[in-house]
Structure formats: structure tokens, C-alpha cells
Scaffold this active site. Structure first.
Site, PDB file in Angstrom:
ATOM      1  N   ARG A   1       0.843  -1.187   0.000  1.00 54.24           N
ATOM      2  CA  ARG A   1       0.000   0.000   0.000  1.00 54.24           C
ATOM      3  C   ARG A   1       0.883   1.243   0.000  1.00 54.24           C
ATOM      4  O   ARG A   1       1.845   1.339   0.761  1.00 54.24           O
ATOM      5  CB  ARG A   1      -0.931   0.028   1.217  1.00 54.24           C
ATOM      6  CG  ARG A   1      -2.121  -0.921   1.137  1.00 54.24           C
ATOM      7  CD  ARG A   1      -3.117  -0.437   0.083  1.00 54.24           C
ATOM      8  NE  ARG A   1      -4.287  -1.289  -0.021  1.00 54.24           N
ATOM      9  CZ  ARG A   1      -4.392  -2.310  -0.853  1.00 54.24           C
ATOM     10  NH1 ARG A   1      -3.387  -2.638  -1.642  1.00 54.24           N
ATOM     11  NH2 ARG A   1      -5.511  -3.019  -0.907  1.00 54.24           N
TER      12      ARG A   1
ATOM     13  N   GLU B   1      -3.008   7.488  -6.335  1.00 52.96           N
ATOM     14  CA  GLU B   1      -2.960   6.780  -7.609  1.00 52.96           C
ATOM     15  C   GLU B   1      -4.140   7.207  -8.489  1.00 52.96           C
ATOM     16  O   GLU B   1      -5.288   7.086  -8.071  1.00 52.96           O
ATOM     17  CB  GLU B   1      -2.998   5.265  -7.365  1.00 52.96           C
ATOM     18  CG  GLU B   1      -1.788   4.750  -6.599  1.00 52.96           C
ATOM     19  CD  GLU B   1      -1.863   3.249  -6.330  1.00 52.96           C
ATOM     20  OE1 GLU B   1      -2.867   2.609  -6.719  1.00 52.96           O
ATOM     21  OE2 GLU B   1      -0.921   2.716  -5.730  1.00 52.96           O
TER      22      GLU B   1
ATOM     23  N   HIS C   1       0.729  -0.120 -10.101  1.00 56.83           N
ATOM     24  CA  HIS C   1      -0.138  -0.983  -9.291  1.00 56.83           C
ATOM     25  C   HIS C   1      -0.580  -2.203 -10.110  1.00 56.83           C
ATOM     26  O   HIS C   1      -1.764  -2.558 -10.158  1.00 56.83           O
ATOM     27  CB  HIS C   1      -1.351  -0.213  -8.780  1.00 56.83           C
ATOM     28  CG  HIS C   1      -1.924  -0.812  -7.523  1.00 56.83           C
ATOM     29  ND1 HIS C   1      -2.538  -0.057  -6.552  1.00 56.83           N
ATOM     30  CD2 HIS C   1      -1.973  -2.092  -7.075  1.00 56.83           C
ATOM     31  CE1 HIS C   1      -2.949  -0.840  -5.571  1.00 56.83           C
ATOM     32  NE2 HIS C   1      -2.616  -2.092  -5.877  1.00 56.83           N
TER      33      HIS C   1
END
Length: 317
Positions: A232, A261, A280
Site C-alpha cells: 500500500r 494513484e 499498481h
């Protein structure tokens, strides 16, 4: 059962629709980015399938019929879990859909940093053919690996990566000694940073872990160390990372996640020559995506038929 998919980045929701409709449930879709948009879209929904939309106390209060929230993924930090618990709403996730993919990605980032693959690639593309231009490299057998968080992904990463290193230390306050992986020395959190030449993060984001990698902990690391994060983004202080890269405390970082993000595009980390960044993607394979979506919907089907979802995080009533 009326089920709302609050938000999802998939081209279609045919997998979820197939699972839910086969069990006789109704599927609705929306594109929510705020709590109020969730409230406006949910109406009389019994359950929510959520990717990034915030599910706050206000959402629970406005939707008294809501009984379950199923999250696409492992982390449930988009859901106010205390508010859900207080209102008897189930919260569930999918903890085991991309274990291999994330462990592979973390290991790949780690090894790419150790061999400075990004730096050498840039030099060759600039028509400079010199193995020394990327700076000095260290033999991993003389280095120590630190693994913070030893759940499914952290354990698999340690199993794959640790044999390359001279030693491996780890921290996980929730894992009992009886389940501690062999070959990983159990130490305190700050000792992981002090002893490790490379640290890989595998923790959930919670109040106690937010900003865990800060300037003070980075200062404990041996000069020329590496940091990998596939967990994270909120675990890190980005400004502290840039400073540690600039002053040589960190020789490189490999990040698949960021606090925001997509990121703030002007942040200096994004153009730093010793930062290896991916969008990601660590969780992703075609198989992992299909498994995630199927299991997130199956949580709802199981709860409707048995009174309990497959993967509960907060138990409702």
C-alpha cells in the site's frame, strides 16, 4: 438480493453478473468516486461490490438496508470498518487471489534493483556501453533481506528471494511463533530497518501502519540500501524516500503502489533515476483478475445462502 457494483475498472462485469444471476440475485452498476455518489446510486441495495469508492459511516447511515460490503482485493481501507461493525454490516475481501503474482512482482523489483537493470537499460539506450556507468553493485550473499509482514504474500516473497541473500530478518506482530517461516529471523520493526540492506513491505494500510516508512526509519538503514513496496502506498512518506535517495541512504526503490494513484505527476520521485515504478500492476494476471472478480461476487452469494461470506473481515449480524 439487490447488489450494486459501486465502481470497477474492468471493461465489463460479465463475470460478476454470471456469479450473481446464477444464484438469482440482481446486479446494478455505477461509477462512484465519492461517498455521496454511493448513497445516490445504491438506493435499496442489500450488498455492495466495491473497488475504490469510499464506504463511510455516512454511507451506512444513509443505507439502512445495506448488510454486506465485498471489496475487490485484499485491503479494505476504503471501508470504515468500525462504522460497519457498529451497524452490524459484514465486510469481506478476497485475500488469496493474487498471492503468486504480487510475490513474483516484489521479487522481480528487488532483483532488478540489486542488478540496476533500469539504470543499465537507460545507459544502453543512450548509446553508452559501459558496465561501470550504473555504479557499483553488491553480491546479494553479503547482504541481509528484511521482510515486513509475513502473511501469504510476504511469506512467499521471503521463500523466493531470501536464498539469494546472506540472511533474512522479518517482522509481523500478528503471526505466532508456531507459524513463523523457517529461515527468517524474527526481530523488532526498527531492527529490520537497521539490519537490512533491502526491505520489502507486505502490510495492510491501517492507522497504525500509515506512514510507517518515514525519515527516521529510513535513517536507520545501512547506506546504499533498497526498498520495495507492493503493498500500500500509504505506508510510505514519499518526500522522505526522495531525500533518502538523494543522500545515498537508499540506492534504489521499487514501488508498485503510491499514496495517491494516479500520482501527482510533478512529484520528483517520478523522475528520479534510482526509482523503479510500476502502475499498481503487481496483483495482475488474466487468471488473477478472473479469480478476484469471481470470489468478490461469491462472497455475496455465500452470505445470502449461508449467512456468512467466504472471506469475512468484519462480522455483521
Amino acid at each position: 438480493m439487490r447488489v450494486l457494483v459501486t465502481d470497477a475498472e474492468y471493461a465489463s462485469l460479465d463475470i460478476e453478473a454470471g456469479v450473481l444471476r446464477a444464484a438469482g440475485h440482481e446486479l446494478r452498476t455505477a461509477r462512484c468516486t465519492t461517498a455521496q455518489e454511493v448513497v445516490d446510486a445504491a438506493g435499496d441495495a442489500d450488498a455492495l461490490l466495491v473497488q475504490y469508492a469510499p464506504i463511510t459511516a455516512e454511507v451506512f447511515d444513509a443505507l439502512p438496508r445495506l448488510r454486506l460490503v465485498s471489496r475487490y482485493g485484499v485491503g479494505v481501507d476504503v471501508v470504515d470498518q468500525e462504522a460497519a461493525r457498529a451497524r452490524g454490516v459484514w465486510v469481506c475481501n478476497v485475500p488469496d487471489y493474487g498471492t503468486t503474482e504480487v510475490a513474483l512482482h516484489a521479487t522481480a523489483l528487488l532483483l532488478a534493483l540489486l542488478r540496476n537493470l533500469g539504470g543499465h537499460d537507460r545507459e544502453v539506450r543512450a548509446r553508452r556501453w559501459d558496465y561501470q556507468l550504473g555504479g557499483p553493485l553488491r553480491r546479494p550473499s553479503g547482504l541481509t533481506l528484511g521482510v515486513i509482514g509475513l502473511g501469504r504474500i510476504g511469506r512467499m516473497t521471503a521463500e523466493r528471494a531470501a536464498p539469494w541473500f546472506g540472511g533474512c530478518v522479518g517482522y509481523d506482530p500478528h503471526l505466532p511463533d508456531s507459524a513463523w517461516p523457517p529461515g527468517v529471523e524474527r526481530v523488532a520493526l526498527d531492527e529490520v530497518f537497521a539490519r537490512s540492506n533491502a526491505v520489502t513491505l507486505h502490510l495492510p494500510l491501517a492507522d497504525r501502519t500509515r506512514g510507517l516508512v518515514d525519515a527516521e526509519r529510513l535513517s536507520r538503514m545501512p547506506p546504499g540500501s533498497y526498498l520495495v513496496n507492493t503493498a500500500r502506498g500509504g505506508l510510505m512518506d514519499l518526500d522522505a524516500l526522495v531525500q533518502a535517495l538523494d543522500d545515498g541512504r537508499l540506492a534504489g526503490v521499487g514501488l508498485d503502489v503510491l499514496p495517491q494513484e494516479p500520482p501527482e505527476w510533478g512529484h520528483p520521485l517520478l523522475t528520479h533515476p534510482r526509482a523503479l515504478l510500476t502502475p499498481h500492476v503487481g496483483w495482475y494476471s488474466e487468471e488473477a483478475e478472473a479469480e478476484l472478480r469471481c470470489k468478490a461476487a461469491q462472497n455475496i452469494v455465500d452470505w445470502a445462502s449461508t449467512g456468512r461470506p467466504t472471506y469475512p473481515v468484519v462480522e455483521g449480524r
